[in-house]
Scaffold this active site. Structure first.
Site, PDB file in Angstrom:
ATOM      1  N   SER A  46      42.568  42.984  36.335  1.00 44.25           N
ATOM      2  CA  SER A  46      41.140  43.182  36.576  1.00 44.25           C
ATOM      3  C   SER A  46      40.355  41.883  36.574  1.00 44.25           C
ATOM      4  O   SER A  46      39.247  41.829  37.120  1.00 44.25           O
ATOM      5  CB  SER A  46      40.557  44.154  35.532  1.00 44.25           C
ATOM      6  N   CYS A  47      40.877  40.834  35.952  1.00 39.16           N
ATOM      7  CA  CYS A  47      40.181  39.544  35.998  1.00 39.16           C
ATOM      8  C   CYS A  47      40.157  38.971  37.408  1.00 39.16           C
ATOM      9  O   CYS A  47      39.251  38.223  37.764  1.00 39.16           O
ATOM     10  CB  CYS A  47      40.852  38.546  35.057  1.00 39.16           C
ATOM     11  N   PHE A  48      41.170  39.297  38.189  1.00 43.76           N
ATOM     12  CA  PHE A  48      41.333  38.658  39.494  1.00 43.76           C
ATOM     13  C   PHE A  48      41.152  39.641  40.653  1.00 43.76           C
ATOM     14  O   PHE A  48      41.412  39.285  41.795  1.00 43.76           O
ATOM     15  CB  PHE A  48      42.719  38.007  39.575  1.00 43.76           C
TER      16      PHE A  48
END
Length: 579
Positions: free
Chosen positions: A545-547
């Protein structure tokens, strides 16, 4: 106390805005069809003061007056420029939040809705972030796309922005009961209100007095006046609705003698409708609308501020909600604040012309009763039988509109007109201290001149984005790794997404990005990345989810892909390996 920003603190900025207003006047779409406004070649606006030039006014005022005449792209650019001019220099120490999931889930499992004792994510974030000045929320995101660092107590996680976005989304979701559970929260509050009224312990304190007392006890400075200024203007306008002989503007809760009135019936309907549902989630800062509890009318998915929460800590929580709204708008995160038009109008300062239609968006039963009373007052309808000078509020309780109003019957035409004006004023103004606090928080993060440019509906879009997930837009902003753009796994994925409900599409976006809504327009901070996962039909997709990344196995069919993806959405939403 949380800091704010005053509408009048921008003399130099507004002068600069005014200097550019004449050029902006050239961006309008010509005569205002349906808006009752036209703009002359000199920039004067019909309806403004004689001799008053648009170029002599602050830009925010110009944008508000021109309304829908201004091209959306022009207004968006001007709002973004106003925000860009107000960034603060990043400072140390970096803000941080530690979320205790065990405590958060314990609150949820126990059905705790009382904001005084809840340990949900919102309350944990409030306790740790509200001590920082508002200026810290105007800083730019760091290299990992975070305003503050998020960690989870006792859990491993590498925060490259995914934990940050997930924490913000969860905090906002804690404020609003999910679909199907809204009525339970409303029923609990209505039951408490009914008990208080029956025992004579309930009271409806004056909104302005409560706001003033809370501000004094909070030690508010002049920074806190921005939110109250517009709400004060709303109060003046509401006062004009009922004429000059309205009597008291606040009164004790209605006595049991009013239980046979139409207003009491509306109150009972609100409570009875709420009592049918099971346990709800969400803390009590916001309540489901009466329409949600009765299952009738528009806005059944929306919530209203809880008018009974006027204590210092509770108002600081509402101010923190406003800060989160400002952060959502400034950082373009588009968090899901489920609020009706009435609330957005006050937050935007767009209160001119508010009427019974705005009440109907939240409470169609009381709005209908007001319209019946007005019809009776004008001789267009029959007298409303059993009506007394009391009204059902948004939490389902009964309040007197005059001292002893629960026992004072509405009989003459003049009585019907007076009741309608008092009831409308009471209902539209019942959230004054809560909305003043929210607006103060909002204006502490977003410059007032940016808010002044927005209509209420535009402000909602700037804060929340579009609840609909456009799969075509997502596909246009997708890059691949290990797959080609036309390979079968990609075609199956987007076919599957097009077949999902909007709710499941939002869950998918949250799974892969930590937020539930897509960016607006062409300004995407990063593309959606789909990479090849070397597994088979028995493997689950993996999200980073960070990327904004999904590792997708080459499933043999769309049916298999759907089953595996729904399993991930159902069971993997609150778990992180690499986030």
């Amino acid at each position: 106390a949380l800091g704010g920003a005053d509408d009048d603190d921008e003399t130099e900025a507004d002068a600069a805005d005014a200097a550019g207003a004449e050029a902006t006047a050239g961006s309008v779409q010509g005569p205002g069809r349906g808006h009752g406004r036209t703009v002359s070649a000199t920039g004067s606006e019909a309806g403004s003061q004689p001799g008053e030039s648009v170029s002599a006014l602050p830009l925010g005022v110009v944008m508000r007056r021109l309304g829908g005449l201004v091209l959306p792209e022009t207004k968006s650019r001007l709002v973004e420029e106003a925000i860009d001019a107000s960034w603060e220099r990043n400072r140390l120490p970096t803000m941080s939040v530690v979320i205790d999931n065990a405590l958060a889930f314990q609150s949820v499992d126990a059905g705790v809705t009382d904001s005084a004792i809840s340990t949900c994510v919102f309350v944990q974030a409030f306790e740790q972030l509200s001590r920082w000045p508002a200026s810290r929320f105007r800083e730019r995101l760091d290299s990992r796309e975070r305003l503050f660092v998020v960690s989870y107590r006792g859990e491993d996680g590498v925060d490259w922005g995914g934990l940050y976005r997930e924490a913000l989304t969860r905090a906002v979701e804690d404020l609003f009961p999910p679909a199907g559970a809204a009525s339970a929260v409303g029923a609990a509050m209505a039951s408490k209100a009914a008990d208080a009224a029956a025992t004579g312990h309930g009271s409806a304190a004056s909104g302005s007095a409560a706001a003033a007392a809370a501000a004094a006890s909070d030690g508010r400075t002049a920074d806190g006046s921005a939110g109250a200024s517009v709400v004060g203007g709303l109060r003046s306008w509401l006062a004009s609705l009922a004429g000059k002989d309205l009597g008291a503007t606040s009164a004790p809760a209605s006595s049991a003698g009013a239980t046979g009135s139409p207003a009491a019936s509306a109150s009972a309907a609100h409570s009875a409708a709420g009592a049918k549902a099971g346990t709800g989630l969400g803390i009590d800062l916001f309540l489901p609308t009466p329409n949600a509890r009765s299952g009738a009318g528009p806005g059944q998915e929306k919530c209203l501020p809880n008018p009974r929460l006027t204590g210092p800590r509770q108002l600081r929580m509402f101010e923190f909600v406003g800060r989160l709204m400002g952060l959502s708008m400034r950082q373009r995160i588009f968090l899901p604040f489920e609020l009706p038009p009435l609330v957005w109008k006050v937050l935007a300062g767009d209160t001119a012309g508010m009427s019974v239609r705005d009440l109907a968006e939240c409470d169609v039963a009381t709005a209908s009763l007001i319209e019946r009373a007005l019809a009776a007052a004008d001789g267009r309808g029959a007298r409303v039988p059993g009506l007394c000078f009391s009204v059902a509020t948004s939490d389902g309780s009964l309040v007197d509109l005059l001292p002893g109003g629960g026992a004072a019957k509405v009989e003459s035409r003049a009585d019907h007109r007076r009741w309608a004006a008092l009831a409308l004023r009471r209902r539209l103004g019942e959230f004054e201290p809560q909305l003043a606090a929210m607006r103060t928080g909002l204006l502490g993060v977003v410059p007032p001149r940016a808010i002044r440019m927005c209509s209420w509906s535009e402000l909602e879009v700037f804060v929340c984005g579009d609840a609909r997930v456009d799969v075509d837009a997502l596909a246009e902003h997708t890059v691949c790794e290990g797959y080609g753009p036309n390979d079968r796994p990609l075609r199956l994925l987007f076919r599957c997404l097009r077949g999902m409900s909007q709710q499941d599409r939002s869950r998918f976006i949250r799974f892969v990005w930590g937020r539930s809504r897509l960016p607006r327009g062409s300004r995407w901070p990063r593309p959606f990345k789909v990479s090849r996962h070397f597994g088979g039909d028995h493997s689950l997709p993996v999200a980073h989810s960070c990327f904004f990344q999904l590792e997708l196995p080459p499933y043999s069919s769309e049916a298999v892909l759907r089953r595996r993806l729904m399993t991930a959405l159902d069971y993997g939403m609150d778990s992180f390996l690499l986030a």
